[in-house]
Design an enzyme around this catalytic site. Sequence first.
Site, PDB file in Angstrom:
ATOM      1  N   ASP A 317      34.250 149.076  22.444  1.00 25.53           N
ATOM      2  CA  ASP A 317      34.426 147.542  20.884  1.00 25.53           C
ATOM      3  C   ASP A 317      35.370 148.823  19.903  1.00 25.53           C
ATOM      4  O   ASP A 317      35.044 150.370  20.110  1.00 25.53           O
ATOM      5  CB  ASP A 317      33.299 147.364  20.262  1.00 25.53           C
ATOM      6  CG  ASP A 317      33.209 146.179  20.221  1.00 25.53           C
ATOM      7  OD1 ASP A 317      34.149 145.102  19.857  1.00 25.53           O
ATOM      8  OD2 ASP A 317      32.703 144.871  20.260  1.00 25.53           O
ATOM      9  N   GLU A 511      31.425 138.082  13.892  1.00 24.12           N
ATOM     10  CA  GLU A 511      30.247 138.911  13.974  1.00 24.12           C
ATOM     11  C   GLU A 511      30.322 139.746  12.260  1.00 24.12           C
ATOM     12  O   GLU A 511      30.838 139.423  12.058  1.00 24.12           O
ATOM     13  CB  GLU A 511      31.068 139.907  14.986  1.00 24.12           C
ATOM     14  CG  GLU A 511      31.826 140.302  14.461  1.00 24.12           C
ATOM     15  CD  GLU A 511      32.309 141.410  15.562  1.00 24.12           C
ATOM     16  OE1 GLU A 511      31.776 142.295  16.133  1.00 24.12           O
ATOM     17  OE2 GLU A 511      33.609 141.733  16.065  1.00 24.12           O
TER      18      GLU A 511
END
Length: 686
Positions: A317, A511
């Site tokens: 990520d 997020e």
Amino acid sequence: MQIRRRWVVAGVVLALTAALIPVSVLRLGTGQPVYRDAGQSVAARVADLLPRMSLADKIGQMTQAERKAVTGDPALVTGLRLGSVLSGGGSAPTPNTPQAWVDMINSFQAAALATPLKIPLLYGVDAVHGNGNVHGATIFPHNVGLGAGRDAALVEKVYRATAVEMRATGIPWNFAPCLCVSRDERWGRAFESFGEDPALVTRLGGAAVDGLERNGVVATVKHFAGDGGTVYGTGDHGYAIDQGVTVASRDDFARIALAPYVAAVREHGARSVMPSFSSVDLTEDGTGNPVKMHADQQLISGYLKGELGFGGFVVTDWEGVQQLPSTEPAGTPKPTASQVRTGVNAGIDMFMEPDTAPVFQANLTAEVQAGRVSMSRIDNAVRRILRVKFELGLFEKPYATVGPIGTDAHRELAREAVAKSQVLLKNDGVLPLRPDTKIYVAGRNADDIGSQAGGWTMDWQGANGDTIPGTTILDGIRSTAPDVTFSADAATPIGDAEVGVVVVGETPYAEWFGDVGGPVLTYGTAEQREPKLLTLQPSDKAVITKVCAAVPHCVVLIVSGRPQVITDQLASIDALVASWLPGSEGEGIADVLFGRTPFTGKLSMSWPRSVPQVPINTGDKTYQPLFPYGWGLHPGTPVSTRDAASSAVVAGAARPGWERLFADAEVAADTGDLARADSLYQQVSD
């Protein structure tokens, strides 16, 4: 299953040496190396290319930079031998058109092909509900809404359309779908999950992978593994739950967190996996010793690549290894050597280092030269990346051509998906509406296409307002009913309206800032900066109170990425609809409100009765939600045991504890055990 615990930096210049191509490995009679011959097998081409590559070539293939880091000087792609470039959320060329995307990506590709071995690069984006970085693309409902639709064939079509619109803008790699099983409504990424039941996530996640992989786009299943089950209060970087710790037994972790990946890899052919920012703490060896997923060699190399036989590649990520523990002194530029070493040895193949690619490359080069990272591990990583590039046909057709996006067919598909995602939670006979009804529409989300699209739309966190083309919920209502009055705050007199339609709910987030109880967004619109809650904002409650008290019939639509506790106002509401985050085609909501399409949606998440109940999920020892998992009224559809159970509940004739029976029936239906589902439905009204 066995799970054991166990850019630029000044002065950084990498020596890049072109490999010589010996005549002996040219394919006889062709004058070209085997890896350039499309008639050879992928395995043969990879085997031919890998020995030709220098260490710099190989490490370049393992490196991914963000477009902003190389746009000003595409020659950096050549010099660093970059294997990949990405666009982060909202990172787009100017102007933001399909042609500009294709031109930009082709410029990077030309730079990649200027290297001696001419290895093409792979471009990636987060297209999590349509090609959401590109203005004019079709924006589909987020996964939580698709989960409510329960239609795997439709999910595959949605992701197929996404793939088509990605390829139309030159992009062959998607950081989607999310296979998280969302177990806490307070999580800011709950809307990226298909639901709280692993069987549902497995089925729909597999369909999403098929929609991408069968249409020329590499799917990335994420976030491996357990990101939907992190414990509230364990979040990293000050966030309440995001990037936190999943605490579970081995069996529960396998049953809930890992199950969707088994099918995605073994049955659906996902070719990329992204580890989670979160950590895993398995209880068999005690708690308090979590391991970051980016460092979990047992789960990445042992389970994913070993036991599951995953043949694709693992990508970090965003700066994922920079969150790992480091043995270097404080202030050492990241990613540090120890972070890089840990990540590579855990089994990560490609590193998303948006602005720090040279640091990553210099440290990995030194680690290999020192023997702390083996050449066999480097070769394994590069072999996996090359295999995917050959399979995609990038060596034969590296350059993209522009195509259409936002087509009528795709918008019609999105409209269908919106209609099927709507969940009718309560209906005292007011729905469906008649087109000749005099309607008063209120609420801040009625005419806000940015809010109904949610996060990951034109920007990482999204934005409310007029951000994308499409139709709002108000547009859809007005296209059907000629007599409509609209007032966002209900300040306009309601008069003699027969029905009030109040559209309220959340403003966009993603997020980090989407966590309930976490830090508030420091940029964006004023609405986005409001604290995230599991209840409606006070202004939303006030509009509901005013309108529902003044009209004969009151319909409330909740536009949100997760359930919103509304128990205290439920009695004043005649019809309540969970509309989720429908995307660009608001007319799909009007389709069900006016009965053109029947309500068929079912909750993909349990709807809590109160905030203290959260988290609440099927299988809890105490399970008394306001609406159970799978709930949804379907007036006008063929009678079934499920409908009989719903009717008994509405009539107040259901047995005590009916919520658990109903949810268990829905879980059984998710797994295909229809006989058990029918038996449980029958018990609701016995």
